[in-house]
Write a protein that holds these residues in place. Structure first.
Motif, PDB file in Angstrom:
ATOM      1  N   GLU A 226     -12.980  63.617  -4.646  1.00 38.63           N
ATOM      2  CA  GLU A 226     -11.989  63.156  -5.611  1.00 38.63           C
ATOM      3  C   GLU A 226     -11.771  61.651  -5.499  1.00 38.63           C
ATOM      4  O   GLU A 226     -11.257  61.028  -6.423  1.00 38.63           O
ATOM      5  CB  GLU A 226     -10.673  63.898  -5.415  1.00 38.63           C
ATOM      6  N   GLU A 227     -12.166  61.084  -4.355  1.00 36.68           N
ATOM      7  CA  GLU A 227     -12.067  59.642  -4.132  1.00 36.68           C
ATOM      8  C   GLU A 227     -13.349  59.177  -3.474  1.00 36.68           C
ATOM      9  O   GLU A 227     -13.894  59.855  -2.592  1.00 36.68           O
ATOM     10  CB  GLU A 227     -10.867  59.307  -3.251  1.00 36.68           C
ATOM     11  N   ALA A 228     -13.853  58.019  -3.905  1.00 37.10           N
ATOM     12  CA  ALA A 228     -15.125  57.519  -3.386  1.00 37.10           C
ATOM     13  C   ALA A 228     -15.101  57.395  -1.873  1.00 37.10           C
ATOM     14  O   ALA A 228     -14.148  56.869  -1.291  1.00 37.10           O
ATOM     15  CB  ALA A 228     -15.448  56.172  -4.015  1.00 37.10           C
ATOM     16  N   TRP A 229     -16.155  57.902  -1.234  1.00 40.09           N
ATOM     17  CA  TRP A 229     -16.397  57.806   0.196  1.00 40.09           C
ATOM     18  C   TRP A 229     -15.414  58.616   1.039  1.00 40.09           C
ATOM     19  O   TRP A 229     -15.413  58.486   2.260  1.00 40.09           O
ATOM     20  CB  TRP A 229     -16.413  56.349   0.667  1.00 40.09           C
ATOM     21  N   GLN A 230     -14.612  59.465   0.417  1.00 40.60           N
ATOM     22  CA  GLN A 230     -13.673  60.296   1.164  1.00 40.60           C
ATOM     23  C   GLN A 230     -14.173  61.739   1.170  1.00 40.60           C
ATOM     24  O   GLN A 230     -14.023  62.463   0.180  1.00 40.60           O
ATOM     25  CB  GLN A 230     -12.278  60.211   0.550  1.00 40.60           C
ATOM     26  N   PHE A 231     -14.784  62.155   2.281  1.00 34.29           N
ATOM     27  CA  PHE A 231     -15.364  63.484   2.383  1.00 34.29           C
ATOM     28  C   PHE A 231     -14.680  64.276   3.492  1.00 34.29           C
ATOM     29  O   PHE A 231     -14.337  63.734   4.528  1.00 34.29           O
ATOM     30  CB  PHE A 231     -16.868  63.388   2.710  1.00 34.29           C
ATOM     31  N   ASP A 232     -14.491  65.549   3.247  1.00 41.63           N
ATOM     32  CA  ASP A 232     -13.990  66.437   4.290  1.00 41.63           C
ATOM     33  C   ASP A 232     -14.585  67.822   4.073  1.00 41.63           C
ATOM     34  O   ASP A 232     -15.455  68.002   3.209  1.00 41.63           O
ATOM     35  CB  ASP A 232     -12.458  66.476   4.321  1.00 41.63           C
ATOM     36  N   LYS A 233     -14.134  68.791   4.831  1.00 39.54           N
ATOM     37  CA  LYS A 233     -14.718  70.127   4.772  1.00 39.54           C
ATOM     38  C   LYS A 233     -14.503  70.803   3.420  1.00 39.54           C
ATOM     39  O   LYS A 233     -15.211  71.757   3.074  1.00 39.54           O
ATOM     40  CB  LYS A 233     -14.139  71.010   5.880  1.00 39.54           C
ATOM     41  N   ASN A 234     -13.535  70.311   2.648  1.00 36.77           N
ATOM     42  CA  ASN A 234     -13.258  70.915   1.343  1.00 36.77           C
ATOM     43  C   ASN A 234     -13.981  70.225   0.198  1.00 36.77           C
ATOM     44  O   ASN A 234     -13.863  70.645  -0.956  1.00 36.77           O
ATOM     45  CB  ASN A 234     -11.746  70.890   1.076  1.00 36.77           C
ATOM     46  N   THR A 235     -14.734  69.159   0.498  1.00 40.88           N
ATOM     47  CA  THR A 235     -15.454  68.446  -0.553  1.00 40.88           C
ATOM     48  C   THR A 235     -16.527  69.346  -1.164  1.00 40.88           C
ATOM     49  O   THR A 235     -17.339  69.928  -0.452  1.00 40.88           O
ATOM     50  CB  THR A 235     -16.119  67.173   0.013  1.00 40.88           C
ATOM     51  N   LYS A 236     -16.528  69.430  -2.481  1.00 41.00           N
ATOM     52  CA  LYS A 236     -17.514  70.262  -3.168  1.00 41.00           C
ATOM     53  C   LYS A 236     -18.910  69.689  -2.996  1.00 41.00           C
ATOM     54  O   LYS A 236     -19.111  68.479  -3.059  1.00 41.00           O
ATOM     55  CB  LYS A 236     -17.180  70.363  -4.655  1.00 41.00           C
ATOM     56  N   ARG A 237     -19.891  70.581  -2.763  1.00 42.79           N
ATOM     57  CA  ARG A 237     -21.282  70.167  -2.593  1.00 42.79           C
ATOM     58  C   ARG A 237     -22.177  71.050  -3.450  1.00 42.79           C
ATOM     59  O   ARG A 237     -21.938  72.241  -3.585  1.00 42.79           O
ATOM     60  CB  ARG A 237     -21.726  70.305  -1.130  1.00 42.79           C
ATOM     61  N   ILE A 238     -23.218  70.443  -4.020  1.00 42.13           N
ATOM     62  CA  ILE A 238     -24.239  71.210  -4.728  1.00 42.13           C
ATOM     63  C   ILE A 238     -25.608  70.705  -4.287  1.00 42.13           C
ATOM     64  O   ILE A 238     -25.746  69.562  -3.843  1.00 42.13           O
ATOM     65  CB  ILE A 238     -24.109  71.095  -6.262  1.00 42.13           C
ATOM     66  N   SER A 239     -26.600  71.544  -4.405  1.00 42.96           N
ATOM     67  CA  SER A 239     -27.956  71.135  -4.034  1.00 42.96           C
ATOM     68  C   SER A 239     -28.473  70.095  -5.023  1.00 42.96           C
ATOM     69  O   SER A 239     -28.240  70.192  -6.227  1.00 42.96           O
ATOM     70  CB  SER A 239     -28.893  72.345  -4.029  1.00 42.96           C
ATOM     71  N   ALA A 240     -29.191  69.117  -4.494  1.00 40.72           N
ATOM     72  CA  ALA A 240     -29.819  68.105  -5.353  1.00 40.72           C
ATOM     73  C   ALA A 240     -31.271  68.446  -5.643  1.00 40.72           C
ATOM     74  O   ALA A 240     -31.960  67.668  -6.314  1.00 40.72           O
ATOM     75  CB  ALA A 240     -29.729  66.734  -4.693  1.00 40.72           C
ATOM     76  N   ASN A 241     -31.747  69.571  -5.166  1.00 43.01           N
ATOM     77  CA  ASN A 241     -33.144  69.962  -5.365  1.00 43.01           C
ATOM     78  C   ASN A 241     -33.483  69.993  -6.853  1.00 43.01           C
ATOM     79  O   ASN A 241     -32.804  70.657  -7.647  1.00 43.01           O
ATOM     80  CB  ASN A 241     -33.399  71.327  -4.736  1.00 43.01           C
ATOM     81  N   ASN A 242     -34.518  69.251  -7.228  1.00 43.39           N
ATOM     82  CA  ASN A 242     -35.023  69.151  -8.605  1.00 43.39           C
ATOM     83  C   ASN A 242     -34.152  68.306  -9.529  1.00 43.39           C
ATOM     84  O   ASN A 242     -34.481  68.163 -10.713  1.00 43.39           O
ATOM     85  CB  ASN A 242     -35.248  70.537  -9.222  1.00 43.39           C
ATOM     86  N   LEU A 243     -33.061  67.745  -9.022  1.00 45.24           N
ATOM     87  CA  LEU A 243     -32.373  66.712  -9.778  1.00 45.24           C
ATOM     88  C   LEU A 243     -33.162  65.408  -9.611  1.00 45.24           C
ATOM     89  O   LEU A 243     -34.056  65.324  -8.773  1.00 45.24           O
ATOM     90  CB  LEU A 243     -30.936  66.538  -9.277  1.00 45.24           C
ATOM     91  N   VAL A 244     -32.847  64.412 -10.390  1.00 47.65           N
ATOM     92  CA  VAL A 244     -33.600  63.162 -10.318  1.00 47.65           C
ATOM     93  C   VAL A 244     -32.656  61.991 -10.081  1.00 47.65           C
ATOM     94  O   VAL A 244     -31.444  62.087 -10.295  1.00 47.65           O
ATOM     95  CB  VAL A 244     -34.442  62.921 -11.595  1.00 47.65           C
ATOM     96  N   GLN A 245     -33.246  60.879  -9.639  1.00 45.53           N
ATOM     97  CA  GLN A 245     -32.466  59.655  -9.449  1.00 45.53           C
ATOM     98  C   GLN A 245     -32.972  58.531 -10.337  1.00 45.53           C
ATOM     99  O   GLN A 245     -32.369  57.461 -10.399  1.00 45.53           O
ATOM    100  CB  GLN A 245     -32.473  59.235  -7.973  1.00 45.53           C
ATOM    101  N   GLY A 246     -34.068  58.786 -11.038  1.00 46.55           N
ATOM    102  CA  GLY A 246     -34.590  57.804 -11.973  1.00 46.55           C
ATOM    103  C   GLY A 246     -35.487  58.467 -12.992  1.00 46.55           C
ATOM    104  O   GLY A 246     -36.236  59.383 -12.662  1.00 46.55           O
ATOM    105  N   ALA A 247     -35.398  58.024 -14.254  1.00 46.67           N
ATOM    106  CA  ALA A 247     -36.210  58.620 -15.316  1.00 46.67           C
ATOM    107  C   ALA A 247     -36.349  57.628 -16.461  1.00 46.67           C
ATOM    108  O   ALA A 247     -35.610  56.637 -16.549  1.00 46.67           O
ATOM    109  CB  ALA A 247     -35.573  59.920 -15.821  1.00 46.67           C
TER     110      ALA A 247
END
Length: 302
Positions: A226-247
């Motif tokens: 919810e805030e940049a660079w603020q991560f904890d155990k409740n931070t939502k995560r999803i797999s980045a597999n097959n996502l891209v960083q440039g196109a």
């Protein structure tokens, strides 16, 4: 990302990055074969009308210097996007635009940096032959640019793309994470790109008509705080597999390149010491990749 790394990131980056990151003005690459004579090339506009974190005289000065050495004319674009303002250049670069409400507040919500009318104007301009280089780094920048990206069929994730384990973000043809395409082959063997380095950033989905340049695998995940660079155990995560960083893709008569990472295209220092981006020794092919990207947007590379 393990628990220890989360704590470290939260402590280190809770300090404003705005105060830490500055352009590395000592960076002075050699361009052996400029594509244009000095100041005779196409005009490249760098957006500065949308609270941009990267500007011509600021963090993107090294970016501009590389292009100038290649013969391009680089100018700041300080006006909202209109048919008239966009007509002043051939290539428009938007790097880390923000809505003014997020200038000193990198928290949700992150509204669009662009008005609906501006988005329509940019889409029409590209469709009619303009070339857009859209760069939106980690949160909050994807949120600020997601409506513009969506107008071209891209889906941004307003978070951080990070390796699950520590290590540099190196993408290579050998590993299958860097595609063999016009942006990585260039015009000759001297312009071929075997690997690239990025520096965190975001991940996104692309439409069918686009071609991925950097593809993520299951070594990466997207953290959605919810805030940049603020991560904890409740931070939502999803797999980045097959996502891209440039196109990249052609769009009507125009061209479009989108990247979810900005530091890879400029040279910066942190607190006057650590160099990253183009000046990082491990990113030795990034300068040529930047030139290849601009050459493709300019129509020099097909």
């Amino acid at each position: 990302m393990n628990k220890a790394m989360v704590i470290i990131f939260s402590l280190v980056f809770s300090i404003s990055l705005n105060a830490q990151q500055v352009g590395d003005h000592t960076f002075d690459p050699v361009i052996n074969n400029p594509v244009y004579p000095k100041e005779k090339g196409s005009i490249v506009l760098i957006d500065e009308a949308h609270v941009n974190f990267h500007t011509l005289e600021g963090r993107f000065q090294p970016f501009a210097n590389v292009l100038k050495k290649d013969g391009y004319v680089v100018k700041a674009s300080k006006d909202p996007f209109t048919e008239e303002s966009l007509s002043r250049g051939k290539i428009l670069v938007i790097a880390n635009a923000l809505n003014e409400v997020n200038l000193q507040n990198w928290k949700l919500p992150t509204p669009s940096a662009f008005t609906d009318e501006e988005i329509k104007t940019v889409v029409t301009w590209v469709k009619n032959g303009g070339s857009l280089f859209l760069i939106a780094d980690h949160m909050p920048f994807p949120g600020s640019a997601e409506e513009l990206a969506a107008a071209f069929g891209f889906k941004f994730y307003n978070g951080f793309c990070m390796k699950k384990e520590s290590g540099k973000d190196i993408f290579s043809k050998k590993k299958g994470t860097l595609s063999d395409c016009g942006l990585t082959t260039g015009r000759s063997d001297n312009e071929r790109i075997p690997f690239l380095q990025t520096f965190t950033g975001q991940a996104f989905e692309i439409p069918e008509e686009a071609e991925a340049v950097v593809t993520l695998n299951d070594e990466y995940e997207v953290l959605l705080p919810e805030e940049a660079w603020q991560f904890d155990k409740n931070t939502k995560r999803i797999s980045a597999n097959n996502l891209v960083q440039g196109a990249y893709m052609k769009f009507g008569k125009g061209r479009l390149v989108i990247f979810g990472e900005a530091a890879m295209f400029t040279a910066q220092t942190q607190r006057g010491q650590r160099k990253f981006g183009l000046s990082a020794p491990s990113a030795k092919h990034n300068v040529q990749f930047l030139l290849n990207t601009i050459h493709w947007l300019d129509g020099i590379i097909e």
